[in-house]
Design an enzyme around this catalytic site. Structure first.
Site, mmCIF file in Angstrom:
data_model
loop_
_atom_site.group_PDB
_atom_site.id
_atom_site.type_symbol
_atom_site.label_atom_id
_atom_site.label_comp_id
_atom_site.label_asym_id
_atom_site.label_seq_id
_atom_site.Cartn_x
_atom_site.Cartn_y
_atom_site.Cartn_z
ATOM 1 N N ASN A 152 15.722 50.439 101.753
ATOM 2 C CA ASN A 152 14.529 50.057 102.520
ATOM 3 C C ASN A 152 14.626 48.699 103.216
ATOM 4 O O ASN A 152 14.118 48.541 104.314
ATOM 5 C CB ASN A 152 13.262 50.189 101.679
ATOM 6 C CG ASN A 152 13.317 49.368 100.427
ATOM 7 O OD1 ASN A 152 14.391 49.026 99.952
ATOM 8 N ND2 ASN A 152 12.177 49.042 99.886
ATOM 9 N N LYS A 175 27.481 47.289 96.444
ATOM 10 C CA LYS A 175 27.358 48.679 96.891
ATOM 11 C C LYS A 175 25.985 48.894 97.527
ATOM 12 O O LYS A 175 24.968 48.943 96.845
ATOM 13 C CB LYS A 175 27.506 49.651 95.715
ATOM 14 C CG LYS A 175 27.637 51.083 96.223
ATOM 15 C CD LYS A 175 27.233 52.128 95.209
ATOM 16 C CE LYS A 175 25.810 52.594 95.338
ATOM 17 N NZ LYS A 175 25.419 53.218 96.593
ATOM 18 N N GLY A 228 16.145 49.150 93.084
ATOM 19 C CA GLY A 228 16.033 50.575 93.356
ATOM 20 C C GLY A 228 14.871 51.160 92.585
ATOM 21 O O GLY A 228 13.977 50.439 92.132
ATOM 22 N N GLY A 229 14.884 52.471 92.428
ATOM 23 C CA GLY A 229 13.804 53.158 91.730
ATOM 24 C C GLY A 229 13.843 52.871 90.232
ATOM 25 O O GLY A 229 14.885 52.526 89.677
ATOM 26 N N GLU A 250 15.228 44.985 89.865
ATOM 27 C CA GLU A 250 14.019 44.923 90.705
ATOM 28 C C GLU A 250 13.654 46.360 91.005
ATOM 29 O O GLU A 250 14.359 47.036 91.756
ATOM 30 C CB GLU A 250 14.303 44.160 92.002
ATOM 31 C CG GLU A 250 14.744 42.734 91.803
ATOM 32 C CD GLU A 250 13.636 41.811 91.338
ATOM 33 O OE1 GLU A 250 12.486 42.262 91.162
ATOM 34 O OE2 GLU A 250 13.925 40.624 91.129
ATOM 35 N N LEU A 251 12.542 46.839 90.409
ATOM 36 C CA LEU A 251 12.259 48.275 90.468
ATOM 37 C C LEU A 251 10.971 48.552 91.247
ATOM 38 O O LEU A 251 10.577 47.750 92.071
ATOM 39 C CB LEU A 251 12.238 48.826 89.049
ATOM 40 C CG LEU A 251 13.488 48.421 88.218
ATOM 41 C CD1 LEU A 251 13.369 48.888 86.782
ATOM 42 C CD2 LEU A 251 14.775 48.937 88.840
ATOM 43 N N CYS A 284 8.728 48.226 97.892
ATOM 44 C CA CYS A 284 8.408 48.198 96.466
ATOM 45 C C CYS A 284 7.053 47.563 96.232
ATOM 46 O O CYS A 284 6.372 47.884 95.281
ATOM 47 C CB CYS A 284 9.491 47.435 95.728
ATOM 48 S SG CYS A 284 9.812 45.840 96.447
ATOM 49 N N GLU A 385 4.730 56.056 91.738
ATOM 50 C CA GLU A 385 5.133 55.462 93.015
ATOM 51 C C GLU A 385 5.485 56.569 94.019
ATOM 52 O O GLU A 385 6.350 57.396 93.752
ATOM 53 C CB GLU A 385 6.349 54.565 92.801
ATOM 54 C CG GLU A 385 6.729 53.831 94.070
ATOM 55 C CD GLU A 385 7.962 52.952 93.908
ATOM 56 O OE1 GLU A 385 8.957 53.439 93.347
ATOM 57 O OE2 GLU A 385 7.924 51.801 94.360
HETATM 58 P P1 NAD Z 1 17.597 54.453 94.162
HETATM 59 O O1 NAD Z 1 17.265 53.987 92.802
HETATM 60 O O2 NAD Z 1 17.742 55.884 94.414
HETATM 61 O O3 NAD Z 1 18.955 53.801 94.681
HETATM 62 C C1 NAD Z 1 19.174 52.411 94.678
HETATM 63 C C2 NAD Z 1 20.665 52.158 94.641
HETATM 64 O O4 NAD Z 1 21.175 52.624 93.400
HETATM 65 C C3 NAD Z 1 21.465 52.885 95.731
HETATM 66 O O5 NAD Z 1 22.512 52.047 96.183
HETATM 67 C C4 NAD Z 1 22.020 54.078 94.977
HETATM 68 O O6 NAD Z 1 23.207 54.582 95.517
HETATM 69 C C5 NAD Z 1 22.280 53.478 93.620
HETATM 70 N N1 NAD Z 1 22.328 54.461 92.546
HETATM 71 C C6 NAD Z 1 21.675 55.645 92.477
HETATM 72 N N2 NAD Z 1 22.007 56.291 91.340
HETATM 73 C C7 NAD Z 1 22.876 55.490 90.683
HETATM 74 C C8 NAD Z 1 23.583 55.611 89.458
HETATM 75 N N3 NAD Z 1 23.459 56.670 88.678
HETATM 76 N N4 NAD Z 1 24.392 54.602 89.087
HETATM 77 C C9 NAD Z 1 24.520 53.511 89.864
HETATM 78 N N5 NAD Z 1 23.900 53.351 91.038
HETATM 79 C C10 NAD Z 1 23.082 54.331 91.440
HETATM 80 O O7 NAD Z 1 16.476 53.780 95.067
HETATM 81 P P2 NAD Z 1 16.253 53.995 96.615
HETATM 82 O O8 NAD Z 1 15.663 55.358 96.770
HETATM 83 O O9 NAD Z 1 17.424 53.612 97.403
HETATM 84 O O10 NAD Z 1 15.143 52.867 96.899
HETATM 85 C C11 NAD Z 1 13.820 53.070 96.685
HETATM 86 C C12 NAD Z 1 13.370 52.468 95.374
HETATM 87 O O11 NAD Z 1 13.708 51.095 95.311
HETATM 88 C C13 NAD Z 1 11.882 52.526 95.210
HETATM 89 O O12 NAD Z 1 11.539 53.045 93.954
HETATM 90 C C14 NAD Z 1 11.434 51.091 95.321
HETATM 91 O O13 NAD Z 1 10.270 50.766 94.650
HETATM 92 C C15 NAD Z 1 12.597 50.339 94.840
HETATM 93 N N6 NAD Z 1 12.618 48.999 95.406
HETATM 94 C C16 NAD Z 1 12.335 47.934 94.602
HETATM 95 C C17 NAD Z 1 12.321 46.664 95.104
HETATM 96 C C18 NAD Z 1 12.037 45.469 94.229
HETATM 97 O O14 NAD Z 1 12.456 44.389 94.565
HETATM 98 N N7 NAD Z 1 11.348 45.609 93.115
HETATM 99 C C19 NAD Z 1 12.620 46.450 96.434
HETATM 100 C C20 NAD Z 1 12.899 47.552 97.230
HETATM 101 C C21 NAD Z 1 12.907 48.823 96.690
#
Ligand code: NAD
Length: 492
Positions: A152, A175, A228-229, A250-251, A284, A385
């Site tokens: 994002n 990555k 990420g999520g 950071e989720l 997020c 979410e």
């Molecule tokens: P995601 O969790 O699907 O992916 C994030 C990253 O993790 C990607 O690079 C992905 O390839 C990697 N990943 C996925 N599975 C993995 C695994 N098994 N092992 C290691 N790495 C893995 O998230 P997304 O869909 O890219 O982003 C959206 C999410 O991110 C939303 O839930 C959002 O709330 C969160 N987010 C949080 C913040 C924050 O600062 N708190 C900021 C932005 C986004």
């Protein structure tokens, strides 16, 4: 279509597999770039390069001031390339060009701030309670840091990790998300141009299971900095636990924007709209729940609908567009699912409620700005979410009830409070379980102010002085200054 390469040990390389995947432009739903599909073998090479750059060569010999100067040089290069990088990000993830330009122009500040902080990391001399010894501490880097980022805000969220990690003297394997990798691979050139020694920053692209997991579980990776999520974050935490590695997570969030009856309603309406429809809700910190005081509820909802209706949808590269597409096809389907779930739960859809079929939306993954009223706090639409342009509006009667509803989710990333009362602002700031509380504003971040989650929204902080601590460890050094050993059979 342009084919990109990964950065390993200062060289631009093909993936060991020789395989590539397509990155898709969410506005056209058409592929526009070929991304290397990294795997375990690439992880081995990148971590070996990062480990060797950490231990040998120029990097560990640099003074902290020299490391800081490199980060400041990088900041200047990013500033010069900001518009070009913003255009890449907007094409790759469909977020508004206006937003991505704003982010890119701001990113250099993270590198300047942490560049400036690099030589202000100091140990302490401890007036130790034991005679004949001198004790002091050193703040040392951890080693190889794995930075894993989402789609994002690809470069902004990478800067939040890379700037403090490098300022502290670590090396990095980064990555980016498989859905938005191009900007990372272009950004990688700037490390070379700034003069970072080879191997200090390595960039691997590919899928979470194929690159992310071998990276997290690699024995030579000391720390994982992940955004990420929350489900992925939990899995990352479990994998990191097996190696007793440090993490910053950071989720996600389900942040509440709370509007009291004494608020400036014009400003509050803008704040609620910006909280959920800016970035198409794909942030997020999205204020995906609006908690509205019962006495102003009807009037507020009318104004909210009126303003949200004016949102201009369309090509994210058009500077006048206000709501762009959803970034990925799975995310698009997930948002549509949540709209169906909310309808099934009995929430009342007052605006939007489905995919957008406006001519200006082309063949992209567009969802109408959607507002649900009649939402009860326990509904899934108020608990989970969505990560899309979907707002759940909930009435409340008292301050107590507002706090209870706001805190009544598993998350705790952010909250907004709209009030003219200083007492109420301070009370709410204290009582809300959230890493960030905004009063009479929303969605403000800075390199100077710590950011992170309470509860299921994360562990650790990014930005601000706190952030550099996440990339350091403390060593205690004891020096005998009297020259004779006391009784060797008891602890000194
Ligand atoms: P995601 O969790 O699907 O992916 C994030 C990253 O993790 C990607 O690079 C992905 O390839 C990697 N990943 C996925 N599975 C993995 C695994 N098994 N092992 C290691 N790495 C893995 O998230 P997304 O869909 O890219 O982003 C959206 C999410 O991110 C939303 O839930 C959002 O709330 C969160 N987010 C949080 C913040 C924050 O600062 N708190 C900021 C932005 C986004």
């Amino acid at each position: 279509m342009k084919q990109y390469a990964m950065l390993v040990g200062g060289r631009w390389v093909e993936p060991a597999s020789g395989a590539y995947f397509e990155s898709v432009n969410p506005y056209t739903a058409a592929p526009w770039a070929l991304i290397p599909r990294g795997g375990k073998e690439d992880v081995e090479r990148a971590v070996a390069a990062a480990k060797s750059a950490f231990r040998e060569g120029e990097w560990p010999k640099l003074t902290a001031s020299a490391r800081g100067a490199l980060l400041c040089r990088l900041a200047d290069l990013v500033a010069a390339e900001a518009d070009a990088l913003a255009e890449i990000e907007s094409t790759d993830n469909g977020k508004l060009i206006a937003e991505m330009r704003g982010q890119l122009k701001y990113i250099p500040q993270w590198f300047r701030y942490f560049g400036g902080l690099a030589d202000k990391v100091e140990g302490r001399v401890i007036p130790i309670d034991k005679a004949g010894v001198f004790n002091f501490t050193r703040e040392e880097p951890l080693g190889v840091v794995a930075a894993i980022t989402p789609w994002n805000s690809p470069l902004l969220l990478a800067a939040w990790k890379l700037a403090p990690a490098l300022a502290a003297g670590n090396t990095v394997v980064w990555k980016p998300s498989e859905f938005a990798s191009v900007s990372a691979l272009v950004f990688g050139r700037l490390f070379e141009r700034a003069g970072f020694p080879p191997g200090v920053v390595n960039i691997l692209t590919g899928y979470g299971g194929e690159v992310g997991e071998p990276l997290i579980t690699h024995g030579d990776v000391a720390k994982i900095a992940f955004t990420g999520g929350d489900r992925t974050g939990e899995h990352v935490y479990e994998m990191a636990a097996r190696g007793l590695k440090r993490v910053t997570l950071e989720l996600g969030g389900k942040s509440a924007n709370i509007v009291f009856d004494d608020a400036d309603l014009d400003e509050a309406v803008k704040g609620v709209v910006s909280g959920i429809f800016a970035a198409t809700g794909q942030t997020c910190i999205a204020g995906s729940r609006a908690l509205i005081h019962r006495s102003v509820y009807d009037a507020f909802v009318e104004r909210l609908l009126a303003l949200a209706r004016t949102a201009r949808m369309g090509n994210p590269l058009d500077p006048d567009t206000q709501v762009g597409p959803v970034t990925t096809r799975p995310q698009y389907e997930k948002v549509l699912d949540y709209i169906r779930i909310a309808q099934g739960e009995g929430a009342v859809c007052r605006l939007g409620g489905g995919l957008a079929e406006r001519p200006e939306c082309g063949s992209g993954w567009f969802i109408e700005p959607t507002i649900f009223t009649g939402v009860r706090p326990e509904m899934r639409i108020a608990q989970e979410e969505v990560f899309g342009p979907v707002l759940a509006v909930i009435p409340f009667e008292t301050e107590e009830e507002a706090v209870r509803i706001a805190n009544g989710t598993l998350y705790g990333l952010a909250a907004g409070v709209w009030t003219q009362s200083i007492r109420r602002a301070l009370t709410m700031a204290e009582r809300l379980e959230a890493g960030t509380v905004w009063v009479n504003t929303y969605r403000a971040v800075s390199y100077m102010s710590p950011f992170g989650g309470y509860k299921r929204s994360g562990i650790g902080r990014e930005s601000g002085i706190e952030a550099i601590r996440e990339y350091l460890q403390t060593k205690s050094v004891w020096i005998d200054i009297v020259g004779h050993a006391p009784n060797p059979f008891v602890m000194r």
